[in-house]
Design an enzyme around this catalytic site. Structure first.
Site, PDB file in Angstrom:
ATOM      1  N   GLU A 123       0.825  -1.197   0.000  1.00 54.42           N
ATOM      2  CA  GLU A 123       0.000   0.000   0.000  1.00 54.42           C
ATOM      3  C   GLU A 123       0.867   1.259   0.000  1.00 54.42           C
ATOM      4  OE1 GLU A 123      -2.220  -0.893   3.482  1.00 54.42           O
ATOM      5  OE2 GLU A 123      -0.734  -0.083   4.863  1.00 54.42           O
TER       6      GLU A 123
ATOM      7  N   ARG B 198      -2.893  -8.383  12.735  1.00 50.35           N
ATOM      8  CA  ARG B 198      -2.705  -7.451  13.841  1.00 50.35           C
ATOM      9  C   ARG B 198      -1.698  -8.027  14.827  1.00 50.35           C
ATOM     10  NH1 ARG B 198      -7.903  -7.184  15.430  1.00 50.35           N
ATOM     11  NH2 ARG B 198      -8.437  -5.799  13.698  1.00 50.35           N
TER      12      ARG B 198
END
Length: 339
Positions: free
Chosen positions: A129, A207
């Protein structure tokens, strides 16, 4: 400005069209996407808007033109020529574009690469990203890897003991910064940061650490330690440097390249036709679709046969690869995204 929403097709070529985003109400979000970008989405907090997406977790809808009301996935299935001939498309939109309002810190996380995602996540894409910083609080920062080389045992123990923050590298950020976050890079967006994110068409996030927070039901969000440790780069991360950016001037606008990688290309376009006699010409090609995300100002797109499309701060416009040539008028900052 009169908005006829580009309702006509001409000469078998398509027209640019507006997209409606999908909202996400994650616990770290705020109100700025509503207040600054006029996102009329009934969510509190409003953490993200998925501005251009065909991902099943949030599909954009067409707001204008002959496809108005349709899901973007359905439009592109009916008109694969809109995507262009670039090998990254392969019949599907390969990118996802977001606006992100981090009122609070995001979790420390990592994304897998394509090979890992294909094997362990049902053939999904991985996630590299890019962040373009739209605004920041005074002391805003991002997490970018580690100060020193780590190993899996030390990292796992520090997460379980709540001491991992002492190992994380924090980088100060300011408006107009650009960061490429490659798959495998441990990272987090810090509180007070407003960004535009361009990424692979994936929703895979592992996470690592979430500051011990609980959601509205009093539950801690799950961690994904095993997968995260398998894909994370645990070597010391060099502090990212801002890319060299050179403005190229055209009649009525200027551009600079923010990021080019194997997955996407992002340019910033500064449109200002206030002092021009006429408008800025824009010619598309057949190789790739393009997406305009307006981050400041407003303007209008003039297509053929006097068709027009008004755009404002926060609007997202899909430009099919076979689009008619068009003209731009206004004063705005746009991100131009393509393969």
């Amino acid at each position: 400005m009169t908005n006829k929403n580009m309702n006509c097709k001409s000469d078998n070529h398509s027209q640019p069209f507006m997209l409606a985003p999908v909202g996400k109400a994650y616990l770290w979000g705020g109100r700025r996407l509503k207040d600054d970008f006029n996102k009329e989405i009934d969510m509190t907090p409003l953490a993200e808007t998925w501005e251009c997406s065909t991902h099943p977790d949030g599909v954009s809808r067409v707001l204008s033109g002959i496809h108005q009301g349709m899901l973007l996935t359905d439009v592109l299935q009916q008109h694969p020529e809109y995507l262009g001939t670039h090998p990254r498309t392969d019949g599907e939109l390969p990118i996802l574009i977001k606006l992100i309002d981090a009122k609070k810190d995001l979790s420390v996380q990592v994304h897998p690469n394509d090979a890992y995602a294909r094997e362990y996540e049902n053939g999904s894409l991985g996630k590299t990203e890019m962040w373009y910083v739209l605004d920041t609080a005074k002391d805003a920062y991002l997490v970018y890897g580690f100060h020193h080389d780590m190993d899996q045992e030390t990292l796992r123990n520090s997460i379980e003991e709540g001491t991992v923050e002492k190992y994380l590298q924090k980088i100060a950020v300011q408006k107009d910064d650009v960061f490429l976050i490659e798959a495998g890079q441990v990272h987090a967006i810090g509180a007070g940061t407003l960004i535009a994110e361009i990424q692979e068409n994936s929703n895979l996030t592992y996470r690592l650490y979430d500051y011990g927070r609980v959601d509205q039901n009093g539950q801690k969000r799950p961690l994904h330690l095993d997968k995260a440790l398998q894909v994370a780069n645990l070597k010391r991360s060099l502090e990212p440097r801002q890319p060299m950016r050179v403005l190229k001037f055209h009649r009525g606008y200027a551009t600079d390249l923010l990021c080019r990688c194997q997955y996407f290309q992002v340019e910033r376009m500064l449109l200002n036709t206030e002092r021009c006699r006429g408008m800025a010409d824009f010619q598309t090609g057949s190789n790739s679709f393009q997406v305009f995300l307006c981050t400041e100002g407003c303007g209008v797109i003039y297509g053929d046969s006097a068709q027009t499309l008004n755009f404002y701060k926060g609007d997202c416009i899909f430009i099919p690869a076979d689009s008619v040539a068009f003209k731009l008028h206004g004063k705005a900052c746009l991100l131009k995204i393509s393969c």
